[in-house]
Design a protein around this motif. Structure first.
Motif, PDB file in Angstrom:
ATOM      1  N   ALA A 153       0.827  -1.205   0.000  1.00 45.79           N
ATOM      2  CA  ALA A 153       0.000   0.000   0.000  1.00 45.79           C
ATOM      3  C   ALA A 153       0.861   1.255   0.000  1.00 45.79           C
ATOM      4  O   ALA A 153       0.558   2.239  -0.692  1.00 45.79           O
ATOM      5  CB  ALA A 153      -0.928  -0.009   1.215  1.00 45.79           C
ATOM      6  N   LEU A 154       1.961   1.241   0.753  1.00 51.48           N
ATOM      7  CA  LEU A 154       2.833   2.416   0.822  1.00 51.48           C
ATOM      8  C   LEU A 154       3.529   2.656  -0.509  1.00 51.48           C
ATOM      9  O   LEU A 154       3.733   3.812  -0.907  1.00 51.48           O
ATOM     10  CB  LEU A 154       3.857   2.232   1.940  1.00 51.48           C
ATOM     11  CG  LEU A 154       4.798   3.410   2.194  1.00 51.48           C
ATOM     12  CD1 LEU A 154       4.019   4.685   2.490  1.00 51.48           C
ATOM     13  CD2 LEU A 154       5.758   3.093   3.339  1.00 51.48           C
ATOM     14  N   SER A 155       3.895   1.590  -1.217  1.00 49.58           N
ATOM     15  CA  SER A 155       4.538   1.784  -2.526  1.00 49.58           C
ATOM     16  C   SER A 155       3.565   2.423  -3.510  1.00 49.58           C
ATOM     17  O   SER A 155       3.961   3.253  -4.328  1.00 49.58           O
ATOM     18  CB  SER A 155       5.059   0.451  -3.069  1.00 49.58           C
ATOM     19  OG  SER A 155       3.999  -0.435  -3.407  1.00 49.58           O
ATOM     20  N   ARG A 156       2.277   2.056  -3.423  1.00 45.41           N
ATOM     21  CA  ARG A 156       1.281   2.694  -4.291  1.00 45.41           C
ATOM     22  C   ARG A 156       1.149   4.172  -3.955  1.00 45.41           C
ATOM     23  O   ARG A 156       1.085   5.022  -4.844  1.00 45.41           O
ATOM     24  CB  ARG A 156      -0.080   1.999  -4.146  1.00 45.41           C
ATOM     25  CG  ARG A 156      -0.142   0.616  -4.749  1.00 45.41           C
ATOM     26  CD  ARG A 156      -1.573   0.136  -4.909  1.00 45.41           C
ATOM     27  NE  ARG A 156      -2.253  -0.016  -3.617  1.00 45.41           N
ATOM     28  CZ  ARG A 156      -2.214  -1.111  -2.861  1.00 45.41           C
ATOM     29  NH1 ARG A 156      -1.507  -2.159  -3.273  1.00 45.41           N
ATOM     30  NH2 ARG A 156      -2.880  -1.171  -1.729  1.00 45.41           N
ATOM     31  N   MET A 157       1.103   4.492  -2.670  1.00 46.46           N
ATOM     32  CA  MET A 157       0.969   5.886  -2.258  1.00 46.46           C
ATOM     33  C   MET A 157       2.213   6.684  -2.629  1.00 46.46           C
ATOM     34  O   MET A 157       2.128   7.828  -3.089  1.00 46.46           O
ATOM     35  CB  MET A 157       0.718   5.965  -0.759  1.00 46.46           C
ATOM     36  CG  MET A 157       0.459   7.383  -0.244  1.00 46.46           C
ATOM     37  SD  MET A 157      -1.047   8.123  -0.902  1.00 46.46           S
ATOM     38  CE  MET A 157      -2.277   7.212   0.050  1.00 46.46           C
ATOM     39  N   GLY A 158       3.399   6.101  -2.429  1.00 42.27           N
ATOM     40  CA  GLY A 158       4.636   6.770  -2.796  1.00 42.27           C
ATOM     41  C   GLY A 158       4.704   7.058  -4.285  1.00 42.27           C
ATOM     42  O   GLY A 158       5.113   8.147  -4.708  1.00 42.27           O
ATOM     43  N   HIS A 159       4.291   6.101  -5.090  1.00 45.57           N
ATOM     44  CA  HIS A 159       4.258   6.288  -6.541  1.00 45.57           C
ATOM     45  C   HIS A 159       3.309   7.424  -6.901  1.00 45.57           C
ATOM     46  O   HIS A 159       3.629   8.282  -7.745  1.00 45.57           O
ATOM     47  CB  HIS A 159       3.823   4.988  -7.211  1.00 45.57           C
ATOM     48  CG  HIS A 159       3.631   5.092  -8.693  1.00 45.57           C
ATOM     49  ND1 HIS A 159       4.672   5.066  -9.592  1.00 45.57           N
ATOM     50  CD2 HIS A 159       2.501   5.245  -9.434  1.00 45.57           C
ATOM     51  CE1 HIS A 159       4.204   5.189 -10.820  1.00 45.57           C
ATOM     52  NE2 HIS A 159       2.886   5.298 -10.752  1.00 45.57           N
ATOM     53  N   PHE A 160       2.135   7.456  -6.279  1.00 50.27           N
ATOM     54  CA  PHE A 160       1.148   8.503  -6.530  1.00 50.27           C
ATOM     55  C   PHE A 160       1.710   9.886  -6.209  1.00 50.27           C
ATOM     56  O   PHE A 160       1.433  10.867  -6.916  1.00 50.27           O
ATOM     57  CB  PHE A 160      -0.102   8.227  -5.690  1.00 50.27           C
ATOM     58  CG  PHE A 160      -1.135   9.318  -5.719  1.00 50.27           C
ATOM     59  CD1 PHE A 160      -1.916   9.517  -6.842  1.00 50.27           C
ATOM     60  CD2 PHE A 160      -1.310  10.153  -4.628  1.00 50.27           C
ATOM     61  CE1 PHE A 160      -2.872  10.537  -6.876  1.00 50.27           C
ATOM     62  CE2 PHE A 160      -2.254  11.166  -4.652  1.00 50.27           C
ATOM     63  CZ  PHE A 160      -3.036  11.358  -5.777  1.00 50.27           C
ATOM     64  N   LEU A 161       2.540   9.982  -5.166  1.00 45.04           N
ATOM     65  CA  LEU A 161       3.109  11.260  -4.745  1.00 45.04           C
ATOM     66  C   LEU A 161       4.361  11.650  -5.526  1.00 45.04           C
ATOM     67  O   LEU A 161       4.941  12.708  -5.279  1.00 45.04           O
ATOM     68  CB  LEU A 161       3.432  11.224  -3.246  1.00 45.04           C
ATOM     69  CG  LEU A 161       2.217  11.153  -2.319  1.00 45.04           C
ATOM     70  CD1 LEU A 161       2.663  10.956  -0.875  1.00 45.04           C
ATOM     71  CD2 LEU A 161       1.364  12.403  -2.440  1.00 45.04           C
ATOM     72  N   GLY A 162       4.791  10.797  -6.443  1.00 44.13           N
ATOM     73  CA  GLY A 162       5.916  11.156  -7.303  1.00 44.13           C
ATOM     74  C   GLY A 162       7.267  10.645  -6.854  1.00 44.13           C
ATOM     75  O   GLY A 162       8.296  11.038  -7.410  1.00 44.13           O
ATOM     76  N   TYR A 163       7.316   9.763  -5.863  1.00 41.98           N
ATOM     77  CA  TYR A 163       8.578   9.210  -5.412  1.00 41.98           C
ATOM     78  C   TYR A 163       9.056   8.100  -6.352  1.00 41.98           C
ATOM     79  O   TYR A 163       8.252   7.425  -7.011  1.00 41.98           O
ATOM     80  CB  TYR A 163       8.437   8.616  -4.008  1.00 41.98           C
ATOM     81  CG  TYR A 163       8.403   9.634  -2.897  1.00 41.98           C
ATOM     82  CD1 TYR A 163       9.576  10.040  -2.269  1.00 41.98           C
ATOM     83  CD2 TYR A 163       7.204  10.190  -2.468  1.00 41.98           C
ATOM     84  CE1 TYR A 163       9.550  10.976  -1.245  1.00 41.98           C
ATOM     85  CE2 TYR A 163       7.165  11.130  -1.450  1.00 41.98           C
ATOM     86  CZ  TYR A 163       8.344  11.513  -0.844  1.00 41.98           C
ATOM     87  OH  TYR A 163       8.318  12.443   0.166  1.00 41.98           O
ATOM     88  N   ARG A 164      10.360   7.913  -6.382  1.00 40.62           N
ATOM     89  CA  ARG A 164      10.932   6.705  -6.989  1.00 40.62           C
ATOM     90  C   ARG A 164      11.032   5.677  -5.883  1.00 40.62           C
ATOM     91  O   ARG A 164      11.835   5.816  -4.960  1.00 40.62           O
ATOM     92  CB  ARG A 164      12.308   7.006  -7.596  1.00 40.62           C
ATOM     93  CG  ARG A 164      12.955   5.793  -8.252  1.00 40.62           C
ATOM     94  CD  ARG A 164      14.044   6.215  -9.215  1.00 40.62           C
ATOM     95  NE  ARG A 164      15.191   6.805  -8.562  1.00 40.62           N
ATOM     96  CZ  ARG A 164      16.279   6.111  -8.203  1.00 40.62           C
ATOM     97  NH1 ARG A 164      16.348   4.810  -8.401  1.00 40.62           N
ATOM     98  NH2 ARG A 164      17.301   6.733  -7.648  1.00 40.62           N
ATOM     99  N   VAL A 165      10.201   4.672  -5.958  1.00 40.34           N
ATOM    100  CA  VAL A 165       9.979   3.754  -4.841  1.00 40.34           C
ATOM    101  C   VAL A 165      10.808   2.486  -5.003  1.00 40.34           C
ATOM    102  O   VAL A 165      10.787   1.839  -6.052  1.00 40.34           O
ATOM    103  CB  VAL A 165       8.491   3.391  -4.720  1.00 40.34           C
ATOM    104  CG1 VAL A 165       8.270   2.403  -3.575  1.00 40.34           C
ATOM    105  CG2 VAL A 165       7.647   4.648  -4.515  1.00 40.34           C
ATOM    106  N   THR A 166      11.521   2.142  -3.943  1.00 40.66           N
ATOM    107  CA  THR A 166      12.256   0.879  -3.860  1.00 40.66           C
ATOM    108  C   THR A 166      11.735   0.086  -2.676  1.00 40.66           C
ATOM    109  O   THR A 166      11.614   0.620  -1.568  1.00 40.66           O
ATOM    110  CB  THR A 166      13.761   1.118  -3.678  1.00 40.66           C
ATOM    111  OG1 THR A 166      14.271   1.818  -4.809  1.00 40.66           O
ATOM    112  CG2 THR A 166      14.520  -0.204  -3.533  1.00 40.66           C
ATOM    113  N   VAL A 167      11.420  -1.186  -2.899  1.00 40.36           N
ATOM    114  CA  VAL A 167      11.061  -2.107  -1.822  1.00 40.36           C
ATOM    115  C   VAL A 167      12.199  -3.105  -1.676  1.00 40.36           C
ATOM    116  O   VAL A 167      12.629  -3.713  -2.665  1.00 40.36           O
ATOM    117  CB  VAL A 167       9.738  -2.841  -2.114  1.00 40.36           C
ATOM    118  CG1 VAL A 167       9.441  -3.859  -1.015  1.00 40.36           C
ATOM    119  CG2 VAL A 167       8.591  -1.845  -2.245  1.00 40.36           C
ATOM    120  N   CYS A 168      12.697  -3.262  -0.451  1.00 40.07           N
ATOM    121  CA  CYS A 168      13.837  -4.152  -0.203  1.00 40.07           C
ATOM    122  C   CYS A 168      13.495  -5.111   0.931  1.00 40.07           C
ATOM    123  O   CYS A 168      12.967  -4.702   1.964  1.00 40.07           O
ATOM    124  CB  CYS A 168      15.069  -3.324   0.156  1.00 40.07           C
ATOM    125  SG  CYS A 168      16.531  -4.307   0.603  1.00 40.07           S
TER     126      CYS A 168
END
Length: 378
Positions: A216-231
């Motif tokens: 859910a946080l990766s979706r929100m981060g993407h929506f806000l314009g972040y380059r999202v990495t999950v590790c």
């Protein structure tokens, strides 16, 4: 002006003169920030907005006048008007200071280069003189990438050097701002006010722990314009299929990945594992990095134990104070989606030095300038 970079790039390539109206200062509550522009070409075609509609007609006419008459740039001020609902004014109660100038692309070819970099998603800054000697107001130079080298000139080597340094610093910070330059013999004798328009690379959000909350946080981060990495160190959980809106999914021990990751002052680090064997070495490193936000998930009991272990690992009190834990604002969140909203709300509030309280509980302008917030005592 970068809000309309696509059209301005086209007009510059066609060597088409245009009038540019730019918000150079905002006081109180205004719809759009400093740096926002409207442009009008010689055919009367308009692009952009500076007020969400309140003063667009008056600005359009000023642009047409500047294009028709040429000459020096003009200034216009728009404030609140309640005498006439149709008067030129901002019904939101704010004030705008607007610079209107004629731009001849042939005389400033570096502008086309800067706009092209923006359209390609590359970092660029345009430093526009908004106050100073008549011959300099409206002039601009550009900084491309994170290298302090000027494209264009203000016709003075010392002035160029001082403006370039300020523009480069703001570009690295990812922030559009107005700065004062010069006024002393050691830097440059001319005192200038320069509005630095910044288009930076996307800020990073590093999410550690391939859990449902991370999806859910990766979706929100993407929506806000972040380059999202999950590790996550567990390959069975760290899969692209589980995190389709992340820009990358990394299988590695979190602290080992963070050791080689590129971060800056806009980076948000979110630790969602609440497992000491992952969290402690990761947070020990994260709290020592020049990032914008470090938050960790867990109960208050988990937080207290985490602080104890980090302290025993030698993390100083000043660094421990940077840790946002339990992560997020108190919104009563339960679901992964609600929790992601809570976390990103705290990231935004923390970055802007805001309270996170309901606007209805406060007084004064709702768009208080960041510099004033930073100056307030804790």
């Amino acid at each position: 002006m970068l809000n309309i970079a696509d059209t301005l790039h086209l007009w510059c390539r066609e060597a088409r003169p245009f009038a540019l109206a730019t918000v150079v200062d905002v006081r109180g509550s205004a719809p759009l920030p400093a740096g926002t522009s409207v442009a009008v070409d010689e055919d009367g075609t308009a692009v952009g907005s500076i007020s969400g509609g309140c003063v667009e007609g008056a600005v359009y006419e000023l642009c047409r006048q500047v294009l028709r008459d040429g000459g020096a740039p003009q200034r216009a001020w728009f404030g609140y008007s309640d005498d006439d609902a149709f008067a030129v004014g901002l019904t939101c109660g704010g004030e705008l200071d607007v610079l209107v100038q004629r731009v001849d692309p042939a005389a400033q070819p570096h502008l086309a280069t800067a706009f092209e970099e923006v359209l390609r998603g590359r970092p660029a800054a345009v430093a526009q003189v908004v106050d100073g000697p008549d011959g300099l107001v409206g002039r601009a130079l550009c900084v491309l990438g994170y290298v302090d080298a000027a494209h264009g000139t203000l016709d003075d080597e010392e002035v160029d050097r001082a403006v370039t340094a300020q523009a480069g610093a703001l570009l690295r910070a990812g922030r559009t701002a107005r700065v004062e330059v010069g006024g002393d013999a050691d830097t440059c004798p001319e005192k200038l006010s320069v509005l630095v328009h910044v288009h930076a690379s996307r800020p990073r959000m590093l999410i550690f722990g391939a859990v449902d909350f991370a999806a859910a946080l990766s979706r929100m981060g993407h929506f806000l314009g972040y380059r999202v990495t999950v590790c996550d160190a567990r390959p069975v959980f760290a899969t692209a299929a589980r995190f389709p809106e992340a820009d990358e999914v990394v299988i590695d021990w979190p602290h080992r990945y963070l050791e080689r990751a590129e971060v800056d002052g806009r980076t948000a680090i979110c630790v969602l594992t609440h497992d000491a064997k992952f969290d402690i070495p990761l947070l020990r490193l994260a709290l020592d990095l020049p990032v914008g936000y470090v938050g960790a998930m867990g109960s208050r009991r988990t937080h207290d134990e985490r602080l104890r272990l980090l302290s025993e690992a030698g993390v100083p009190e000043a660094q421990l104070a940077r840790l946002r834990s339990p992560i997020g604002l108190d919104l009563g969140a339960r679901t992964p989606e609600e929790t992601a909203l809570s976390i990103t709300a705290e990231i935004i509030s923390y970055a802007n030095h805001a309270t996170g309280l309901p606007l209805s509980d406060g007084t004064g302008p709702i768009h208080e300038p960041l510099i004033r917030r930073q100056a307030r005592p804790e």
